[in-house]
Design an enzyme around this catalytic site. Structure first.
Site: not given
Ligand code: GLN
Length: 488
Positions: A76, A151, A175
């Site tokens: 990532k 994400s 994410s």
């Molecule tokens: N969807 C969550 C957010 O927008 C989690 C994102 C993540 O786990 N990095 O913060």
């Protein structure tokens, strides 16, 4: 070769059925063919990858290979990679080249993996659908009009489309698990502190944790074995010893207790999705596990709690992007303040700005007690709910997401609707607990995930539950149409 799991590839590499260079060339050819349409990579590094593959082949020839030596993987783009661009999905880091490797990257390199590229992601890991990236949305290989989840959506799309056998991800509020569920993969978020955060660009430091997206529990065990362990460079890294995760796979689950929180089956859960989770529980019950319904009374507060804590921490973490030290700097500033303002105004996207503003607000004098302190207290109550549950049961299970993958653009107009998508995944990181998502069915041709949450540092147990389930079912072997049949 792309149909094989990481464990199968490792075995064949060790048996010299093909070389790491051949395997790497195969993955690069598939990336060349499919990655553009999926938009799942931000950078691909063929030259570096082939050099690493040749070095891995020499290591294998010398008999010095480990289980991951010669395996191509993707990171990532949140992990710093020495000499290779790290953007974190943001314009502000579009030209940033880190002078060092994140610990996760260094450890996987030491294990002999071949870094093939950096995957697309929501900007600074803020998002649930991979639509907030400066580099554009990622498409779900199961359906090009659908989101892959976020994400870590680029990593998920790349593994689901069989472009690489495994990829790293990070999970702050879901994410890793959420994109895994929406693309039919195994997604693994370890206990907070299990894997070093050094060199992983910070979003919300008390929640961020690195993990992996793979196709099987066995592959996740292999990845975690290389990534986990104490790191003196991360003050929250745990000193807990790292067991042999793969060796722990395959023990029976007869008599083990599975707790099913009633809060996970709320009216927002799609009926067909719920039926898939129920069918998975039935499979585990047949293997002798006992399913117990229980309550997590404060879980419904996890979304509002998280969306105070995470923005608060991000507003502080992202203050380092000021145009002085890293990445983008506005042109011809009139003075220092103008440079700060325009650099950040130009460099950050809408969602990141929204979080920074919310975070700054909840931390400001007069609001700190009402919002931030209150959220910290509720976070404690949520953690206590989990602790009480784990006195009665060994693991908790439920859905990973309320619905299968939704249409690109369907939720971008309303941030709160988007945030509600995290309802089942946010609890575990608020309590620092490890959790996985395992493919457990398909709804209208789109995969859905079973979430398994465990006690702190019970990674081996979670992987075992997932492995035992995968021995009985074949959901994790399903590939999106058009990616396995293709020759290259
Ligand atoms: N969807 C969550 C957010 O927008 C989690 C994102 C993540 O786990 N990095 O913060």
């Amino acid at each position: 070769m792309h149909e094989m799991t990481l464990a199968e590839l490792a075995r064949d590499l060790a048996d010299r059925r093909f070389s790491s260079e051949e395997l790497t060339r195969h993955c690069l050819a598939r990336i060349e063919r499919f990655a553009g349409a999926l938009n799942c990579f931000i950078s691909v590094v063929p030259q570096e990858a082939l050099a690493a593959a040749r070095a891995a082949d020499q290591r294998i020839a010398r008999g010095e290979a480990g289980p991951l030596t010669g395996i191509p993987i993707a990171h990532k783009d949140i992990f710093c990679t020495d000499g290779i661009r790290t953007t974190c999905g943001s314009r502000i880091l579009d030209n940033f080249i880190a002078p060092y490797d994140a610990t996760v990257v260094a450890r996987l390199k030491d294990a002999g993996t071949v870094l093939i590229g950096k995957t697309n992601m929501d900007e600074f890991a803020m998002g649930s659908s991979n639509e907030s990236s400066y580099y554009g949305p990622v498409k779900n290989p199961w359906h090009p009009a659908k989101v892959p989840g976020g994400s870590s959506g680029g990593s998920a799309a790349a593994v689901a489309a069989r472009l690489v056998p495994a990829a790293t991800g990070t999970d702050t509020g879901g994410s890793i698990r959420q994109p895994a569920a929406l693309t039919g993969l195994m997604g693994f978020k370890p206990t907070y502190g299990r894997v070093s955060r050094y060199g992983m660009i910070a979003f919300a430091s008390s929640l961020d944790q690195a993990g992996a997206l793979t196709r099987s529990a066995e592959d996740a065990a292999l990845m975690l074995g290389a990534m986990a362990g104490f790191d003196p460079r991360d003050s929250t890294s745990a000193r807990e010893p790292v067991p042999d995760y793969r060796a722990a796979l395959g023990s029976g689950i007869a008599g083990r207790k599975i707790g099913v929180p009633r809060e996970f089956f709320d009216p927002g859960l799609d009926n067909d999705n719920a039926a898939c989770v129920q069918a998975a529980l039935n499979v585990l019950e047949k293997l002798g596990a006992e399913v117990v319904e229980l309550r997590l009374p404060h879980l419904h507060l996890s979304v509002p709690t998280y969306y105070v804590v995470a923005p608060a921490e991000c507003s502080s973490n992202l203050s380092r992007f000021d145009g002085v030290r890293f990445g983008h700097r506005a042109k011809d500033p009139r003075n220092l303040l103008d440079m700060y303002k325009r650099t950040r105004g130009e460099g950050f996207g809408a969602e990141v700005k929204r979080r920074i503003m919310t975070g700054t607000y909840v931390l400001s004098t007069g609001y700190y007690d009402a919002y931030y302190l209150q959220a910290q207290k509720v976070r404690q109550l949520i953690a206590q709910d989990f602790a009480a549950a784990f006195e009665k049961v060994d693991v908790l299970m439920g859905p990973t997401t309320p619905t299968p993958a939704f249409d690109i653009g369907a939720k971008t107009g309303d941030p709160v609707t988007m945030y509600l998508n995290d309802i089942y995944t946010i609890g575990a990181p608020l309590a620092g607990l490890p959790a996985v998502s395992v493919p457990c069915g398909e709804v209208t041709g789109l995969p859905v995930g079973l979430q398994i949450i465990g006690r702190h540092f019970a990674e081996a147990d979670l992987l075992n539950f997932a492995h035992v389930y995968q021995r009985e079912t074949d959901w994790h072997t399903h590939a999106p149409a058009g990616y396995v049949e293709a020759a290259a």
